[in-house]
Design a protein around this motif. Structure first.
Motif, PDB file in Angstrom:
ATOM      1  N   SER A  32       0.858  -1.181   0.000  1.00  0.00           N
ATOM      2  CA  SER A  32       0.000   0.000   0.000  1.00  0.00           C
ATOM      3  C   SER A  32       0.898   1.236   0.000  1.00  0.00           C
ATOM      4  O   SER A  32       1.898   1.273   0.728  1.00  0.00           O
ATOM      5  N   PHE A  33       0.532   2.226  -0.802  1.00  0.00           N
ATOM      6  CA  PHE A  33       1.370   3.430  -0.920  1.00  0.00           C
ATOM      7  C   PHE A  33       0.512   4.615  -1.344  1.00  0.00           C
ATOM      8  O   PHE A  33      -0.615   4.449  -1.806  1.00  0.00           O
ATOM      9  N   THR A  34       1.079   5.803  -1.158  1.00  0.00           N
ATOM     10  CA  THR A  34       0.387   7.026  -1.580  1.00  0.00           C
ATOM     11  C   THR A  34       1.261   7.767  -2.578  1.00  0.00           C
ATOM     12  O   THR A  34       2.490   7.669  -2.536  1.00  0.00           O
ATOM     13  N   TYR A  56      -2.225  -2.828  -3.671  1.00  0.00           N
ATOM     14  CA  TYR A  56      -2.222  -3.920  -4.637  1.00  0.00           C
ATOM     15  C   TYR A  56      -3.076  -5.069  -4.113  1.00  0.00           C
ATOM     16  O   TYR A  56      -3.025  -5.405  -2.934  1.00  0.00           O
ATOM     17  N   VAL A  57      -3.844  -5.660  -5.013  1.00  0.00           N
ATOM     18  CA  VAL A  57      -4.547  -6.906  -4.704  1.00  0.00           C
ATOM     19  C   VAL A  57      -3.641  -8.038  -5.182  1.00  0.00           C
ATOM     20  O   VAL A  57      -2.693  -7.822  -5.942  1.00  0.00           O
ATOM     21  N   ALA A  58      -3.923  -9.255  -4.767  1.00  0.00           N
ATOM     22  CA  ALA A  58      -3.035 -10.386  -5.055  1.00  0.00           C
ATOM     23  C   ALA A  58      -2.794 -10.583  -6.548  1.00  0.00           C
ATOM     24  O   ALA A  58      -1.679 -10.898  -6.968  1.00  0.00           O
ATOM     25  N   GLU A  59      -3.812 -10.381  -7.387  1.00  0.00           N
ATOM     26  CA  GLU A  59      -3.675 -10.661  -8.816  1.00  0.00           C
ATOM     27  C   GLU A  59      -3.511  -9.398  -9.665  1.00  0.00           C
ATOM     28  O   GLU A  59      -3.810  -9.417 -10.861  1.00  0.00           O
ATOM     29  N   TYR A  60      -3.043  -8.321  -9.058  1.00  0.00           N
ATOM     30  CA  TYR A  60      -2.738  -7.108  -9.822  1.00  0.00           C
ATOM     31  C   TYR A  60      -1.530  -7.410 -10.689  1.00  0.00           C
ATOM     32  O   TYR A  60      -0.578  -8.003 -10.202  1.00  0.00           O
ATOM     33  N   PRO A  61      -1.552  -7.083 -11.953  1.00  0.00           N
ATOM     34  CA  PRO A  61      -2.358  -6.138 -12.719  1.00  0.00           C
ATOM     35  C   PRO A  61      -3.543  -6.752 -13.471  1.00  0.00           C
ATOM     36  O   PRO A  61      -4.239  -6.051 -14.196  1.00  0.00           O
ATOM     37  N   ASP A  62      -3.790  -8.069 -13.309  1.00  0.00           N
ATOM     38  CA  ASP A  62      -4.975  -8.649 -13.955  1.00  0.00           C
ATOM     39  C   ASP A  62      -6.254  -8.192 -13.264  1.00  0.00           C
ATOM     40  O   ASP A  62      -7.334  -8.247 -13.854  1.00  0.00           O
ATOM     41  N   GLU A  63      -6.142  -7.771 -12.040  1.00  0.00           N
ATOM     42  CA  GLU A  63      -7.241  -7.173 -11.286  1.00  0.00           C
ATOM     43  C   GLU A  63      -6.822  -5.746 -10.941  1.00  0.00           C
ATOM     44  O   GLU A  63      -5.642  -5.491 -10.695  1.00  0.00           O
ATOM     45  N   PRO A  64      -7.756  -4.799 -10.912  1.00  0.00           N
ATOM     46  CA  PRO A  64      -7.355  -3.422 -10.597  1.00  0.00           C
ATOM     47  C   PRO A  64      -6.925  -3.283  -9.135  1.00  0.00           C
ATOM     48  O   PRO A  64      -7.400  -4.029  -8.277  1.00  0.00           O
ATOM     49  N   PRO A  65      -6.037  -2.349  -8.862  1.00  0.00           N
ATOM     50  CA  PRO A  65      -5.666  -2.114  -7.456  1.00  0.00           C
ATOM     51  C   PRO A  65      -6.834  -1.445  -6.740  1.00  0.00           C
ATOM     52  O   PRO A  65      -7.765  -0.937  -7.373  1.00  0.00           O
ATOM     53  N   LEU A  66      -6.761  -1.440  -5.434  1.00  0.00           N
ATOM     54  CA  LEU A  66      -7.737  -0.663  -4.662  1.00  0.00           C
ATOM     55  C   LEU A  66      -7.202   0.758  -4.590  1.00  0.00           C
ATOM     56  O   LEU A  66      -5.991   0.977  -4.536  1.00  0.00           O
ATOM     57  N   TRP A  67      -8.094   1.733  -4.593  1.00  0.00           N
ATOM     58  CA  TRP A  67      -7.644   3.112  -4.495  1.00  0.00           C
ATOM     59  C   TRP A  67      -8.641   3.937  -3.692  1.00  0.00           C
ATOM     60  O   TRP A  67      -9.811   3.562  -3.539  1.00  0.00           O
TER      61      TRP A  67
END
Length: 195
Positions: A32-34, A56-67
């Motif tokens: 997690s970062f800003t 980041y979610v576990a399958e990022y970049p196939d899944e979008p990150p949380l923001w």
């Protein structure tokens, strides 16, 4: 098989080198970062700013990150909603690729648009005030348009004022003791004069 951890690590290194002053890691697990994004300065030095938090979610970049918008300066609620909508749209378009740089760049452009809109609103307000002042100035020189109706109303009021003025003047003369000459008195005094 995609090595998500490796892609995420590589992207983090790149992001840190691109945004060294505005990048902050908040946690390692999950990553997690800003990133603080600031608009270009407007005409009067005004800026808008948003600090975006990505996780980041576990399958990022196939899944979008949380923001989320972690903090902000000079943004209205509608602007925040527009930024969140923009992030969602950009994430959907870039699934399967590392996208943080793309998301941050899109937000940067949006912030610049917001500053431009602020400038335009200020200019429109200035023009509106100038136009109002100009209209008020015109009204001063125009006066009232004379119509039959408002002329007759003015005339009736004027005649009442004049009648009242004459009554007051006559009353003052009577109280002052001046006899008012009538037609007969004038005639007599004229006859006496001729003798």
């Amino acid at each position: 098989m995609t090595d998500y951890v490796e892609e995420q690590r590589n992207e983090l290194e790149a992001i840190e080198s691109i945004y060294p002053d505005s990048f902050t890691v908040l946690s390692e697990e999950p990553t997690s970062f800003t990133i603080t994004v600031t608009s270009d300065a407007g005409e009067n030095g005004e800026t808008v700013e948003a600090t975006l938090k990505f996780t980041y979610v576990a399958e990022y970049p196939d899944e979008p990150p949380l923001w989320e918008i972690y903090s902000q300066e000079n943004l209205e609620d509608g602007d925040l909603e527009n930024i969140l909508t923009l992030l969602k749209q950009q994430a959907e378009e870039n699934l399967g690729m590392v996208m943080i740089f793309t998301l941050v760049t899109a937000v940067q452009e949006k912030l610049n648009e917001i500053v431009d809109a602020m400038k335009n609103r200020r200019e429109e307000e200035k023009l509106r005030k100038e136009k109002e002042a100009e209209e008020a100035e015109k009204v001063k020189f125009q006066g009232t348009v004379v119509t039959i109706e408002n002329f007759l109303a003015w005339k009736a009021k004027f005649e009442l004022e004049m009648a009242e003025f004459r009554r007051k003047k006559q009353k003052e003369e009577e109280q002052a003791g001046k006899p008012r000459l009538t037609g007969k008195s004038v005639s007599l005094s004229t006859q006496l004069w001729h003798f």
